[in-house]
Scaffold this motif. Sequence first.
Motif, PDB file in Angstrom:
ATOM      1  N   THR A   1       0.628  -1.513   0.140  1.00 15.56           N
ATOM      2  CA  THR A   1      -0.318  -0.043   0.026  1.00 15.56           C
ATOM      3  C   THR A   1       0.755   1.100  -0.145  1.00 15.56           C
ATOM      4  N   SER A   2       1.900   1.342   0.833  1.00 15.16           N
ATOM      5  CA  SER A   2       2.728   2.502   0.894  1.00 15.16           C
ATOM      6  C   SER A   2       3.642   2.791  -0.364  1.00 15.16           C
ATOM      7  N   CYS A   3       3.930   1.560  -1.100  1.00 11.11           N
ATOM      8  CA  CYS A   3       4.590   1.954  -2.252  1.00 11.11           C
ATOM      9  C   CYS A   3       3.419   2.282  -3.458  1.00 11.11           C
ATOM     10  N   VAL A   4       2.191   1.935  -3.538  1.00  7.87           N
ATOM     11  CA  VAL A   4       1.387   2.446  -4.381  1.00  7.87           C
ATOM     12  C   VAL A   4       1.086   3.875  -3.994  1.00  7.87           C
ATOM     13  N   VAL A   5       0.877   4.125  -2.940  1.00  6.79           N
ATOM     14  CA  VAL A   5       0.375   5.570  -2.537  1.00  6.79           C
ATOM     15  C   VAL A   5       1.301   6.628  -2.646  1.00  6.79           C
ATOM     16  N   ASN A   6       2.703   6.088  -2.299  1.00  3.15           N
ATOM     17  CA  ASN A   6       3.856   7.270  -2.485  1.00  3.15           C
ATOM     18  C   ASN A   6       4.079   7.191  -4.086  1.00  3.15           C
ATOM     19  N   GLY A   7       3.813   6.315  -4.872  1.00  3.47           N
ATOM     20  CA  GLY A   7       4.105   6.242  -6.252  1.00  3.47           C
ATOM     21  C   GLY A   7       3.118   7.018  -6.830  1.00  3.47           C
ATOM     22  N   GLN A   8       1.797   7.114  -6.432  1.00  2.85           N
ATOM     23  CA  GLN A   8       0.906   7.799  -7.131  1.00  2.85           C
ATOM     24  C   GLN A   8       1.307   9.442  -6.583  1.00  2.85           C
ATOM     25  N   LEU A   9       1.591   9.523  -5.555  1.00  2.00           N
ATOM     26  CA  LEU A   9       1.923  11.070  -5.245  1.00  2.00           C
ATOM     27  C   LEU A   9       3.189  11.565  -6.096  1.00  2.00           C
ATOM     28  N   LEU A  10       4.230  10.723  -5.909  1.00  2.00           N
ATOM     29  CA  LEU A  10       5.130  11.175  -6.803  1.00  2.00           C
ATOM     30  C   LEU A  10       4.902  11.320  -8.479  1.00  2.00           C
ATOM     31  N   SER A  11       4.002  10.598  -8.956  1.00  2.00           N
ATOM     32  CA  SER A  11       3.667  10.505 -10.185  1.00  2.00           C
ATOM     33  C   SER A  11       2.869  11.944 -10.487  1.00  2.00           C
ATOM     34  N   GLU A  12       2.298  12.215  -9.633  1.00  2.35           N
ATOM     35  CA  GLU A  12       1.399  13.516  -9.475  1.00  2.35           C
ATOM     36  C   GLU A  12       2.101  14.713  -9.294  1.00  2.35           C
ATOM     37  N   SER A  13       3.241  14.714  -8.924  1.00  2.89           N
ATOM     38  CA  SER A  13       4.301  15.480  -8.732  1.00  2.89           C
ATOM     39  C   SER A  13       5.261  15.626  -9.489  1.00  2.89           C
ATOM     40  N   GLU A  14       4.977  15.187 -10.898  1.00  2.00           N
ATOM     41  CA  GLU A  14       5.870  15.283 -12.078  1.00  2.00           C
ATOM     42  C   GLU A  14       7.122  14.563 -11.591  1.00  2.00           C
ATOM     43  N   GLN A  15       7.299  13.514 -11.089  1.00  2.00           N
ATOM     44  CA  GLN A  15       8.580  12.689 -10.701  1.00  2.00           C
ATOM     45  C   GLN A  15       7.969  11.239 -11.128  1.00  2.00           C
ATOM     46  N   LEU A  16       7.666  11.226 -12.537  1.00  2.00           N
ATOM     47  CA  LEU A  16       6.878  10.007 -13.137  1.00  2.00           C
ATOM     48  C   LEU A  16       7.803   8.746 -12.873  1.00  2.00           C
ATOM     49  N   GLU A  17       9.185   8.734 -13.276  1.00  5.15           N
ATOM     50  CA  GLU A  17       9.908   7.720 -13.204  1.00  5.15           C
ATOM     51  C   GLU A  17       9.959   7.024 -11.736  1.00  5.15           C
ATOM     52  N   GLU A  18      10.115   7.998 -10.729  1.00  3.85           N
ATOM     53  CA  GLU A  18      10.027   7.306  -9.401  1.00  3.85           C
ATOM     54  C   GLU A  18       8.893   6.868  -8.987  1.00  3.85           C
ATOM     55  N   GLY A  19       7.873   7.583  -9.307  1.00  3.23           N
ATOM     56  CA  GLY A  19       6.396   7.217  -8.817  1.00  3.23           C
ATOM     57  C   GLY A  19       6.183   5.836  -9.532  1.00  3.23           C
ATOM     58  N   LEU A  20       6.356   5.792 -10.778  1.00  2.00           N
ATOM     59  CA  LEU A  20       6.005   4.406 -11.734  1.00  2.00           C
ATOM     60  C   LEU A  20       6.711   3.436 -11.081  1.00  2.00           C
ATOM     61  N   ALA A  21       7.902   3.357 -10.925  1.00  3.21           N
ATOM     62  CA  ALA A  21       8.772   2.473  -9.993  1.00  3.21           C
ATOM     63  C   ALA A  21       8.308   1.897  -8.818  1.00  3.21           C
ATOM     64  N   LEU A  22       7.788   2.929  -7.979  1.00  2.28           N
ATOM     65  CA  LEU A  22       7.112   2.648  -6.766  1.00  2.28           C
ATOM     66  C   LEU A  22       5.687   1.730  -6.932  1.00  2.28           C
ATOM     67  N   ILE A  23       4.962   2.315  -8.028  1.00  2.00           N
ATOM     68  CA  ILE A  23       3.439   1.610  -8.264  1.00  2.00           C
ATOM     69  C   ILE A  23       3.835   0.083  -8.700  1.00  2.00           C
ATOM     70  N   VAL A  24       4.921  -0.080  -9.616  1.00  2.00           N
ATOM     71  CA  VAL A  24       5.293  -1.246  -9.886  1.00  2.00           C
ATOM     72  C   VAL A  24       5.850  -2.177  -9.038  1.00  2.00           C
ATOM     73  N   GLU A  25       6.574  -1.632  -8.091  1.00  2.00           N
ATOM     74  CA  GLU A  25       6.937  -2.366  -6.708  1.00  2.00           C
ATOM     75  C   GLU A  25       5.802  -2.909  -5.836  1.00  2.00           C
ATOM     76  N   GLY A  26       4.912  -2.098  -5.611  1.00  2.00           N
ATOM     77  CA  GLY A  26       3.688  -2.405  -5.009  1.00  2.00           C
ATOM     78  C   GLY A  26       2.883  -3.328  -5.622  1.00  2.00           C
ATOM     79  N   LEU A  27       2.699  -3.286  -6.857  1.00  2.00           N
ATOM     80  CA  LEU A  27       1.867  -4.041  -7.456  1.00  2.00           C
ATOM     81  C   LEU A  27       2.287  -5.628  -7.674  1.00  2.00           C
ATOM     82  N   GLN A  28       3.957  -5.676  -7.765  1.00  2.00           N
ATOM     83  CA  GLN A  28       4.452  -6.924  -7.601  1.00  2.00           C
ATOM     84  C   GLN A  28       4.438  -7.605  -6.201  1.00  2.00           C
ATOM     85  N   ILE A  29       4.405  -6.970  -5.280  1.00  2.00           N
ATOM     86  CA  ILE A  29       4.095  -7.146  -3.795  1.00  2.00           C
ATOM     87  C   ILE A  29       2.887  -7.944  -3.562  1.00  2.00           C
TER      88      ILE A  29
END
Length: 79
Positions: free
Chosen positions: A5-33
């Motif tokens: 949950t933390s990975c997905v939420v933080n990834g969403q926040l980063l993606s919305e803050s114009e930090q797409l690469e970091e955000g997407l990586a976190l969402i993918v990590e959360g998805l894998q978990i």
Amino acid sequence: MDLATSCVVNGQLLSESEQLEEGLALIVEGLQIAVERDFPDIVRVAIMLLRNLYQQNPSEVAETWRKATSTEPPEWMTQ
């Protein structure tokens, strides 16, 4: 579940803050978990976020996906 949950939420926040690469990586990590540990609600949220990000900027999200996973974006994300 907290880590996924933390990975997905933080990834969403980063993606919305114009930090797409970091955000997407976190969402993918959360998805894998979430997939590994069978958390279907988190899987659904991560997939929805990835689809939305792809729809907003297909080329940048596809390139970021490739860097994060070394694979092509999955069909469920690009349709």
